[in-house]
Design an enzyme around this catalytic site. Structure first.
Site, PDB file in Angstrom:
ATOM      1  N   ALA A 277      43.035  23.666  14.031  1.00  0.00           N
ATOM      2  CA  ALA A 277      43.858  23.987  12.781  1.00  0.00           C
ATOM      3  C   ALA A 277      43.277  23.212  11.644  1.00  0.00           C
ATOM      4  O   ALA A 277      43.955  22.178  10.959  1.00  0.00           O
ATOM      5  CB  ALA A 277      45.331  23.766  12.876  1.00  0.00           C
ATOM      6  N   VAL A 278      41.951  23.595  11.166  1.00  0.00           N
ATOM      7  CA  VAL A 278      41.310  22.618  10.238  1.00  0.00           C
ATOM      8  C   VAL A 278      41.164  23.456   8.741  1.00  0.00           C
ATOM      9  O   VAL A 278      40.347  23.100   7.983  1.00  0.00           O
ATOM     10  CB  VAL A 278      40.009  22.177  10.578  1.00  0.00           C
ATOM     11  CG1 VAL A 278      40.268  21.115  11.717  1.00  0.00           C
ATOM     12  CG2 VAL A 278      38.983  23.146  10.980  1.00  0.00           C
TER      13      VAL A 278
ATOM     14  N   ALA B 236      51.697  33.720   1.935  1.00  0.00           N
ATOM     15  CA  ALA B 236      52.105  35.137   2.331  1.00  0.00           C
ATOM     16  C   ALA B 236      52.546  35.665   0.710  1.00  0.00           C
ATOM     17  O   ALA B 236      52.471  36.578   0.237  1.00  0.00           O
ATOM     18  CB  ALA B 236      53.233  35.447   3.343  1.00  0.00           C
TER      19      ALA B 236
ATOM     20  N   VAL C 244      36.594  14.247  14.973  1.00  0.00           N
ATOM     21  CA  VAL C 244      36.427  14.839  16.164  1.00  0.00           C
ATOM     22  C   VAL C 244      34.812  14.952  16.198  1.00  0.00           C
ATOM     23  O   VAL C 244      34.260  15.506  15.445  1.00  0.00           O
ATOM     24  CB  VAL C 244      37.047  16.143  16.485  1.00  0.00           C
ATOM     25  CG1 VAL C 244      36.717  16.954  17.578  1.00  0.00           C
ATOM     26  CG2 VAL C 244      38.577  15.612  16.414  1.00  0.00           C
TER      27      VAL C 244
ATOM     28  N   ALA D 152      45.997  17.571  10.835  1.00  0.00           N
ATOM     29  CA  ALA D 152      47.358  17.384  10.707  1.00  0.00           C
ATOM     30  C   ALA D 152      48.006  18.131   9.378  1.00  0.00           C
ATOM     31  O   ALA D 152      48.616  17.503   8.647  1.00  0.00           O
ATOM     32  CB  ALA D 152      47.631  16.248  10.731  1.00  0.00           C
ATOM     33  N   GLY D 153      47.378  19.484   9.269  1.00  0.00           N
ATOM     34  CA  GLY D 153      47.793  20.261   8.149  1.00  0.00           C
ATOM     35  C   GLY D 153      49.225  21.118   8.396  1.00  0.00           C
ATOM     36  O   GLY D 153      49.703  20.806   9.409  1.00  0.00           O
ATOM     37  N   VAL D 154      49.313  22.098   7.636  1.00  0.00           N
ATOM     38  CA  VAL D 154      50.381  22.916   7.785  1.00  0.00           C
ATOM     39  C   VAL D 154      50.619  23.481   9.278  1.00  0.00           C
ATOM     40  O   VAL D 154      51.636  23.377   9.871  1.00  0.00           O
ATOM     41  CB  VAL D 154      50.500  24.105   6.481  1.00  0.00           C
ATOM     42  CG1 VAL D 154      51.801  24.360   6.570  1.00  0.00           C
ATOM     43  CG2 VAL D 154      50.166  23.695   5.301  1.00  0.00           C
TER      44      VAL D 154
ATOM     45  N   ASP E  66      44.508  36.039   0.810  1.00  0.00           N
ATOM     46  CA  ASP E  66      43.798  35.057   1.205  1.00  0.00           C
ATOM     47  C   ASP E  66      42.297  35.312   1.004  1.00  0.00           C
ATOM     48  O   ASP E  66      41.499  34.103   0.876  1.00  0.00           O
ATOM     49  CB  ASP E  66      44.057  34.925   2.816  1.00  0.00           C
ATOM     50  CG  ASP E  66      45.311  34.137   3.004  1.00  0.00           C
ATOM     51  OD1 ASP E  66      45.984  33.906   2.173  1.00  0.00           O
ATOM     52  OD2 ASP E  66      45.371  33.834   4.391  1.00  0.00           O
TER      53      ASP E  66
ATOM     54  N   HIS F 132      80.572  22.942  -3.994  1.00  0.00           N
ATOM     55  CA  HIS F 132      80.800  21.881  -3.050  1.00  0.00           C
ATOM     56  C   HIS F 132      81.515  22.350  -1.569  1.00  0.00           C
ATOM     57  O   HIS F 132      82.314  23.229  -1.727  1.00  0.00           O
ATOM     58  CB  HIS F 132      81.728  20.889  -3.863  1.00  0.00           C
ATOM     59  CG  HIS F 132      82.014  19.525  -2.740  1.00  0.00           C
ATOM     60  ND1 HIS F 132      81.055  18.833  -2.543  1.00  0.00           N
ATOM     61  CD2 HIS F 132      83.111  19.312  -2.246  1.00  0.00           C
ATOM     62  CE1 HIS F 132      81.613  17.799  -1.808  1.00  0.00           C
ATOM     63  NE2 HIS F 132      82.844  18.104  -1.579  1.00  0.00           N
TER      64      HIS F 132
END
Ligand code: FAD
Ligand code: NAD
Length: 475
Positions: free
Chosen positions: A277-278, A328, A246, A190-192, A320, A452
């Site tokens: 998605a780990v 990015a 898991v 449950a990441g990005v 990365d 405003h």
């Protein structure tokens, strides 16, 4: 014959292509080797981000958000629609055309800036030589440059006993290209990525279960924001199961059976599709010849110093494949900085002010330290916060969940972190990044005129609240 350049970049993602364009702008003869091939079988620059990451995920998030609003939110505006339906194929074609337009745009920018693009694989040899193997596997070429920038990106991490098959057990590439909405969509992590892509398929009607190993959601975010996010995601029907390991996953009779161990022991779940998605790991396979001299660290990242220099003079690495967040904009800024250093200019990146954004609904964005980090570091700080529900614009839009939280040094008032969950958080964070970059104080933000009615008034009011003088909330 060896072709010679001032700069060769290996990798055409946001780290590599931006570095190549900047180097060419600075008058350096530049080549960029990238092996990625698009769905049409042609070269597609832009790396993970443009092809199978940032851009396609945001295209699908936007399409699915329109569909969700149409079904659930427009009635309050007096707009009624009968028989709303979604054609997933059309949604995917739109996403593909957005991707194609952007990847084609990078190719045009290369032409305009005279960056020579080689479509195929690059391998760094000794003495700043690069072996290029064309995409069509024809004869290799030898290239050489004064400076080489490695920007080979990252790939998804796999977990034991869960094998990707590209159809049922998928990574981001598969989850961004499903041709119909799965009835039951499982996500490991449950990441990005899990939250963004889980949101896409949930909005289109899938039952979504996220299996997260850690006991808390989004531990890298400020705890107040993460807790609020958890509550809002639950309301949207995202079933996030924390503390869940898991054990295995296998495809049986057209469905994925997943064995998990949670608080209540072991159980089995069935899904139509399972996204893994780990996290991601640096990709350096085939990139470094054993004689090239470039070293990797224990995490498998290319080792670089704060100027992005590797262990070999004239060889740099960005994005990365090196330390730091896998984002990015971080990759691109490193690429620009390296090109400028090569050209003899001064360049520096402040990693402390790299913003994070999660494009869920509401969006989550932050910059700087979280409250838990300040506590850990023993820093004396003050906080201010403001809910979007107290902004005229949020209410007028009918989109007012969430808040802005600001952390400032108790002595100097310098802004140390800003954390936002709410509408437009991805855009609102920019003002906070600028403030922090200039070592601004919460008082600076409090004294700046904000239009405003805008959502940015929540940032303004949070800044006022640091000093106990917010206007539209109790202090
Ligand atoms: P990459 O974009 O991975 O590019 C590397 C390129 O190098 C690839 O084209 C690869 O094929 C090529 N290559 C590798 N080795 C070689 C070789 N030996 N020879 C030739 N070519 C080679 N980040 C954000 O900031 N915002 C977001 O919204 C966001 N959303 C994302 C959504 C998803 C689903 C994913 C997976 C990622 C997302 N990211 C996001 C992360 C972002 O995509 C990466 O941080 C970014 O792409 C890294 O850029 P890079 O240039 O380092 O590498
Ligand atoms: P992530 O690190 O964001 O999340 C992975 C999650 O999986 C974590 O919560 C982790 O605790 C959990 N996990 C790890 N092993 C597990 C296991 N065996 N079982 C269950 N849960 C497990 O990674 P990601 O979501 O794969 O994304 C990768 C990276 O891509 C991100 O960290 C980010 O750098 C980048 N990205 C950025 C954006 C954005 O900027 N909006 C969007 C998508 C991806």
């Amino acid at each position: 014959m060896t072709e010679k350049f001032d700069v060769i970049v290996i990798g055409g993602g946001p780290g590599g292509y931006v570095a190549a364009i900047r180097a060419a702008q600075l008058g350096l003869t530049t080549a960029c080797i990238d092996m990625n091939t698009g769905k049409d079988g042609k070269a597609a620059l832009g790396g993970t981000c443009l092809n199978v990451g940032c851009i396609p995920s945001k295209a699908l998030l936007d399409s699915s958000k329109h569909y969700h609003h149409l079904q659930h939110d427009y009635a309050a505006h007096g707009i009624s629609v009968s028989d709303a339906s979604i054609d997933v194929g059309t949604m995917m074609s739109r996403k593909d055309s957005v991707v194609k337009r952007l990847t084609g745009g990078v190719a045009q920018l290369f032409k305009a800036n005279k960056v020579k693009h080689y479509h195929g694989r690059g391998r760094l040899l000794a003495d700043r030589q690069v072996e290029f193997t064309p995409h069509d596997a024809s004869d290799t070429l030898n290239l050489q440059a004064e400076n080489i920038i490695l920007a080979s990106g990252s790939v998804p991490i796999a977990i034991p006993n869960v094998e990707f098959d590209g159809e049922y057990i998928i990574d981001n590439v598969g989850a961004l290209d499903l041709q119909e909405t799965p009835k039951r969509f499982g996500v490991i992590g449950a990441g990005v990525i899990g939250l963004e892509l889980g949101s896409v398929w949930r909005r289109l009607g899938a039952e979504v279960i996220l299996l997260e190993a850690l006991p808390e959601l989004l531990p890298m975010a400020d705890t107040d924001i993460a807790r609020q996010a958890g509550r809002l995601f639950k309301k949207q029907g995202l079933d996030i199961r924390l503390d869940t390991l898991v054990k295995s996953a296998a495809v049986e009779n057209g469905e994925v059976k997943v064995v998990v161990e949670g608080k209540d022991g072991e159980s089995e779940l069935s899904f139509d599709r399972l996204l893994v998605a780990v996290g991601r790991r640096p990709y350096t396979e085939g990139l470094l010849d054993e004689d090239c001299g470039v070293e990797l660290n224990e995490q498998g990242q290319i080792s670089v110093n704060e100027r992005s220099q590797t262990s070999v003079r004239g060889v740099w690495a960005v994005g990365d494949c090196v330390r730091g967040p896998m984002l990015a904009h971080k990759a691109s800024e490193e690429g620009i900085a390296v090109a400028e250093l090569i050209a003899g200019k001064a360049a520096h990146i402040h990693f402390d002010t790299v913003p994070w954004v999660i494009y869920t609904d509401p969006e989550i964005a932050w910059v700087g330290k979280t409250e838990q980090q300040l506590k850990e570091d023993g820093v004396d700080y003050r906080t201010g916060s403001f809910p979007f529900a107290a902004t005229g614009r949020g209410l007028a839009m009918g989109d007012a969940a969430g808040m802005v939280k600001m952390l400032a040094d108790a002595g100097t008032d310098e802004v140390l972190g800003v954390h936002i969950i709410g509408p437009g958080a991805s855009e609102l964070i920019a003002e906070c990044v600028v403030t922090m970059e200039f070592h601004g104080a919460s008082e600076d933000l409090a004294r700046i005129v904000h239009a405003h009615p805008t959502l940015s008034e929540a940032v303004h009011e949070a800044a006022l609240h640091v000093d106990g003088r917010a206007i539209h909330r109790g202090n």
